[in-house]
Write an enzyme that holds these catalytic residues in place. Structure first.
Site, mmCIF file in Angstrom:
data_model
loop_
_atom_site.group_PDB
_atom_site.id
_atom_site.type_symbol
_atom_site.label_atom_id
_atom_site.label_comp_id
_atom_site.label_asym_id
_atom_site.label_seq_id
_atom_site.Cartn_x
_atom_site.Cartn_y
_atom_site.Cartn_z
ATOM 1 N N GLY A 12 -58.770 143.480 -42.752
ATOM 2 C CA GLY A 12 -59.294 142.135 -43.018
ATOM 3 C C GLY A 12 -58.658 141.523 -44.255
ATOM 4 O O GLY A 12 -57.469 141.728 -44.527
ATOM 5 N N ASN A 13 -59.480 140.785 -44.996
ATOM 6 C CA ASN A 13 -58.940 140.049 -46.153
ATOM 7 C C ASN A 13 -58.384 140.978 -47.224
ATOM 8 O O ASN A 13 -57.271 140.775 -47.707
ATOM 9 C CB ASN A 13 -60.034 139.175 -46.776
ATOM 10 N N ASN A 98 -72.913 148.736 -43.128
ATOM 11 C CA ASN A 98 -71.706 149.474 -43.538
ATOM 12 C C ASN A 98 -71.869 150.994 -43.538
ATOM 13 O O ASN A 98 -70.871 151.715 -43.480
ATOM 14 C CB ASN A 98 -71.232 148.976 -44.913
ATOM 15 N N ILE A 121 -63.563 150.988 -51.083
ATOM 16 C CA ILE A 121 -63.861 149.644 -51.613
ATOM 17 C C ILE A 121 -65.116 149.064 -50.938
ATOM 18 O O ILE A 121 -65.804 148.223 -51.489
ATOM 19 C CB ILE A 121 -62.659 148.682 -51.399
ATOM 20 N N ASN A 123 -68.646 148.005 -49.643
ATOM 21 C CA ASN A 123 -69.909 147.910 -50.388
ATOM 22 C C ASN A 123 -71.110 148.288 -49.544
ATOM 23 O O ASN A 123 -71.050 148.173 -48.323
ATOM 24 C CB ASN A 123 -70.074 146.461 -50.887
ATOM 25 N N ARG A 154 -62.163 141.271 -64.370
ATOM 26 C CA ARG A 154 -62.898 139.996 -64.508
ATOM 27 C C ARG A 154 -63.304 139.790 -65.956
ATOM 28 O O ARG A 154 -63.132 138.698 -66.522
ATOM 29 C CB ARG A 154 -64.138 140.019 -63.602
ATOM 30 N N HIS A 178 -71.490 149.243 -59.374
ATOM 31 C CA HIS A 178 -70.839 147.968 -59.070
ATOM 32 C C HIS A 178 -71.910 146.985 -58.600
ATOM 33 O O HIS A 178 -71.988 146.622 -57.453
ATOM 34 C CB HIS A 178 -69.798 148.209 -57.972
HETATM 35 N N1 APR Z 1 -62.997 151.082 -38.829
HETATM 36 C C1 APR Z 1 -62.029 150.296 -39.330
HETATM 37 N N2 APR Z 1 -62.201 149.018 -39.655
HETATM 38 C C2 APR Z 1 -63.412 148.485 -39.457
HETATM 39 C C3 APR Z 1 -64.490 149.252 -38.941
HETATM 40 C C4 APR Z 1 -64.234 150.608 -38.625
HETATM 41 N N3 APR Z 1 -65.183 151.415 -38.134
HETATM 42 N N4 APR Z 1 -65.566 148.451 -38.875
HETATM 43 C C5 APR Z 1 -65.185 147.233 -39.326
HETATM 44 N N5 APR Z 1 -63.883 147.245 -39.669
HETATM 45 C C6 APR Z 1 -63.027 146.159 -40.148
HETATM 46 C C7 APR Z 1 -63.419 144.790 -39.612
HETATM 47 O O1 APR Z 1 -63.042 144.637 -38.241
HETATM 48 C C8 APR Z 1 -62.637 143.859 -40.557
HETATM 49 O O2 APR Z 1 -61.352 143.531 -40.053
HETATM 50 O O3 APR Z 1 -63.096 145.978 -41.554
HETATM 51 C C9 APR Z 1 -62.496 144.706 -41.831
HETATM 52 C C10 APR Z 1 -63.174 144.092 -43.049
HETATM 53 O O4 APR Z 1 -62.464 142.951 -43.361
HETATM 54 P P1 APR Z 1 -63.178 141.594 -43.864
HETATM 55 O O5 APR Z 1 -64.313 141.257 -42.977
HETATM 56 O O6 APR Z 1 -62.105 140.572 -44.076
HETATM 57 O O7 APR Z 1 -63.815 142.027 -45.276
HETATM 58 P P2 APR Z 1 -63.103 142.187 -46.710
HETATM 59 O O8 APR Z 1 -63.239 140.923 -47.469
HETATM 60 O O9 APR Z 1 -61.757 142.776 -46.538
HETATM 61 O O10 APR Z 1 -64.107 143.224 -47.398
HETATM 62 C C11 APR Z 1 -64.276 144.530 -46.900
HETATM 63 O O11 APR Z 1 -64.843 145.441 -49.050
HETATM 64 O O12 APR Z 1 -65.370 144.474 -51.101
HETATM 65 C C12 APR Z 1 -65.866 145.034 -49.934
HETATM 66 O O13 APR Z 1 -67.959 143.897 -49.699
HETATM 67 C C13 APR Z 1 -66.674 144.047 -49.145
HETATM 68 O O14 APR Z 1 -67.674 145.727 -47.763
HETATM 69 C C14 APR Z 1 -66.689 144.701 -47.801
HETATM 70 C C15 APR Z 1 -65.296 145.315 -47.713
#
Ligand code: APR
Length: 313
Positions: A12-13, A98, A121, A123, A154, A178
């Protein structure tokens, strides 16, 4: 010698920015892993990043996948799998969603990447990294959480801007969980060794400490989702410290076995990270106020860990 392999679990992001930085810094080949429903997305991101790498001249390979076998033998795993916060949510609100995700990732990591250095990372960070270690049984020195580097980043930025000095010269330390009760340590915060109180008034410092505590929430409110550039940059600093045996002293969520008076908990503490993973946890003398603030932060981490333990399979 073969290039190092970095598996990013979650494309993701944060995962995307992690991949970008890993390629730019030539840390190794990158695997962007996500769930089957997001496999094409991960593949597309990987291709975009590889095409970008032609401009920096980095030769690293980036692949997108939903097959854990592609992660086999990774030297470093960075886990962002899960959902991020939305405005109004605390990190702890994410535990229900999560927790099963981190368990699934832990089981696969144990099977496919038993020798990796793992940076979590997702949460709520301190509870997720605790569960990853508990579930895998990986050695404590090979499993850390990324929080303190980001919280300190930060803190450092706000201090540098207020003091009118370079971000390069601010050294800041943040302890604890955190969450909004993290413990920024003014007594260990300097501008190239000169105490910060020489540059910034007590009232202003207090407001900067408060802004740091809610620094993640400030961005969630503005963007509707959580930060990704600074979290990725912070985790890459930790990965580099391990891969290059830098022995950096970085605030990290590390497994405590009595340090600072805490046992069987992950909490943000200064840790030396090198080729051995977490090679040393550095115990700093704290003021009574700092000790009390750390106790409060540890109690709130423990309450989430208790929820996780109660549902342990
Ligand atoms: N295995 C692999 N990837 C997964 C799984 C899994 N079982 N379940 C979900 N994902 C993927 C999602 O499909 C998504 O592409 O994790 C990715 C998370 O990406 P974003 O939604 O863009 O979230 P992001 O901003 O990257 O944050 C991820 O980090 O800082 C923490 O609070 C935040 O818990 C969050 C995590």
């Amino acid at each position: 010698m073969a290039r190092k392999k970095i598996a990013l679990i979650g494309a993701g992001n944060i995962g995307g920015e992690l991949a970008n930085l890993a390629v730019m810094k030539q840390l190794g080949d990158v695997v962007l892993f996500d769930i089957p429903q997001k496999e094409d997305f991960a593949k597309g991101k990987a291709l975009d990043l590889e095409q970008a790498s032609t401009q920096s001249g980095a030769d690293a390979r980036v692949i997108g996948t939903s097959n854990w076998e592609d992660c086999a033998g990774a030297d470093v795993i960075i886990i962002t799998a899960g959902v991020p916060r939305k405005p109004g949510q605390s990190r702890d609100d994410l535990v229900g969603i999560n927790l099963p995700i981190i368990r699934n990732v832990a089981d696969n990591a144990k099977k496919h990447c038993p020798d990796a250095f793992v940076i979590v990372i997702s949460n709520p960070l301190d509870a997720m990294v605790y569960e990853f270690k508990r579930r895998t049984g990986f050695p404590a020195e090979k499993v850390v959480g990324m929080a303190g580097v980001l919280d300190s980043a930060r803190f450092s930025l706000f201090l540098a801007r207020e003091a009118g000095v370079s971000v390069k010269d601010v050294r800041a330390m943040v302890l604890g969980g955190h969450g909004d009760d993290m413990v920024p340590l003014l007594s260990y915060t300097t501008v190239s060794g000169v105490e910060i109180s020489r540059f910034i008034s007590a009232e202003k410092l207090e407001s900067i400490v408060n802004r740091t505590r809610t620094g993640g929430g400030e961005i969630v409110k503005l963007m509707g989702t959580s930060a990704y550039y600074a979290p990725a940059a912070s985790a890459i600093s930790m990965a580099e410290a391990y891969l290059n045996d830098e022995k950096r002293l970085l605030p990290s969520a590390a497994y405590l076995t009595g340090q600072y008076g805490y046992t069987d908990i992950y909490l943000g503490v200064p840790a030396i990270i090198g080729a051995g993973g977490v090679e040393q946890i550095v115990e700093l003398p704290l003021t009574e106020g700092e000790k009390a603030a750390l106790a409060k932060s540890a109690a709130s981490v423990q309450s989430v860990v208790d929820v996780v333990k109660a549902s342990a399979e």
